[in-house]
Design a protein around this motif. Sequence first.
Motif, PDB file in Angstrom:
ATOM      1  N   LEU A 182       0.871  -1.176   0.000  1.00  0.00           N
ATOM      2  CA  LEU A 182       0.000   0.000   0.000  1.00  0.00           C
ATOM      3  C   LEU A 182       0.905   1.222   0.000  1.00  0.00           C
ATOM      4  CD1 LEU A 182      -2.934   1.186   0.308  1.00  0.00           C
ATOM      5  CD2 LEU A 182      -2.452   1.272   2.768  1.00  0.00           C
ATOM      6  N   GLY A 191      -3.180   0.315  -3.658  1.00  0.00           N
ATOM      7  CA  GLY A 191      -2.846  -0.914  -2.968  1.00  0.00           C
ATOM      8  C   GLY A 191      -2.876  -2.113  -3.890  1.00  0.00           C
ATOM      9  N   LYS A 195      -3.083  -8.376   3.089  1.00  0.00           N
ATOM     10  CA  LYS A 195      -2.207  -8.421   4.252  1.00  0.00           C
ATOM     11  C   LYS A 195      -1.956  -9.885   4.653  1.00  0.00           C
ATOM     12  CE  LYS A 195      -4.889  -5.358   6.345  1.00  0.00           C
ATOM     13  NZ  LYS A 195      -5.420  -4.436   7.388  1.00  0.00           N
ATOM     14  N   TRP A 201      -6.389  -4.216   2.066  1.00  0.00           N
ATOM     15  CA  TRP A 201      -5.985  -2.895   2.536  1.00  0.00           C
ATOM     16  C   TRP A 201      -7.232  -2.013   2.588  1.00  0.00           C
ATOM     17  CZ3 TRP A 201      -1.248  -3.129   4.306  1.00  0.00           C
ATOM     18  CH2 TRP A 201      -0.290  -3.931   3.677  1.00  0.00           C
ATOM     19  N   SER A 221      -7.285  -2.976  -2.307  1.00  0.00           N
ATOM     20  CA  SER A 221      -6.544  -4.113  -2.840  1.00  0.00           C
ATOM     21  C   SER A 221      -6.849  -4.243  -4.332  1.00  0.00           C
ATOM     22  CB  SER A 221      -6.913  -5.389  -2.087  1.00  0.00           C
ATOM     23  OG  SER A 221      -6.425  -5.332  -0.756  1.00  0.00           O
TER      24      SER A 221
END
Length: 321
Positions: A182, A191, A195, A201, A221
């Motif tokens: 990110l 992003g 994660k 994100w 994302s």
Amino acid sequence: MPAQRHARRIVHSLHGETMGTTWSARVVAPADMPLHHLQSGIQQCLDRVDDQMSTYKPHSALSRFNTAPAGTWHALPQACFTVLTHALRLASDTGGAYDPTVGPLVNLWGFGPAARPDGTPSDSAIAEALERVGWWKVKLDAANEMAYQPGGSYVDLSSVAKGYAVDLAGTWLDGADIPSWLIEVGGELKGKGMKPDGSPWLIAIEHPDASGQHGRVVSLSGRAIATSGDYRRSYRSGEQTCSHHIDPRSGKPVRHAVASVSILAAQAMIADPLGTSMTVMGPEHGLAYARERDLAVLFLLHGEHGFEERMSPAFAEAMRA
């Protein structure tokens, strides 16, 4: 077991300064991975954009173009040519609501490298600056990556360069085998991936009243977001609040009810200047433009009882994704 611990991935945080603002990055990488290579790689990407496109640096490629004699062609670095090409296309598509040659007006109103004026510009000064504005005056030679300086044109790419820099840094991280990241530069974000726990994100859209409150939460994302608002850069002159969003057609700061605009897009270079475009267009014209082009746009407007939301169908769909 030791090998498994060595392979464990965590979220690392990096940060720095560039383009007169700050940048930050969160990268998913092994817990014991040295970060100096990632730090310097991102910094070099961002500084390369600044060195080419800054209007504050007299020796940048863009500054040299802006001060070049009338009737001359100038070779531009690839990144600068790419950003200028995108900016001119958007200017054409928005009918001049967005215009990268707005620089003389930006400077006149005190939002460029020159000192801020004591008062608001006169009508004659605005008219004189408008004579130098016009995206169609700047011609491009795509085959040779050259731009034509017609004389007096002053290109300002500050509304798109940060977005391009975010994309460039992301591409560099991809090449460094970072699967998830990110990146944020001066409020523009993008992003990719997830994660370590498999979650996306998530970013809360900044509230436009400097209260520290946040609005809707969106997933980044696989996409970028840019938020444009008058709360970021403005000043008061007498009874008038002067916004850094200058309408290139009138030569004056916009004065409608838009508090902020947020744009979701696949690339930060696309999202970044669209925020400026939507702010200048206003909610009615801006949302019509967004619907026609399937753009994800969220307006926050000053209403009688606080902020009011208006969003395009594509933004509503993105919120459900």
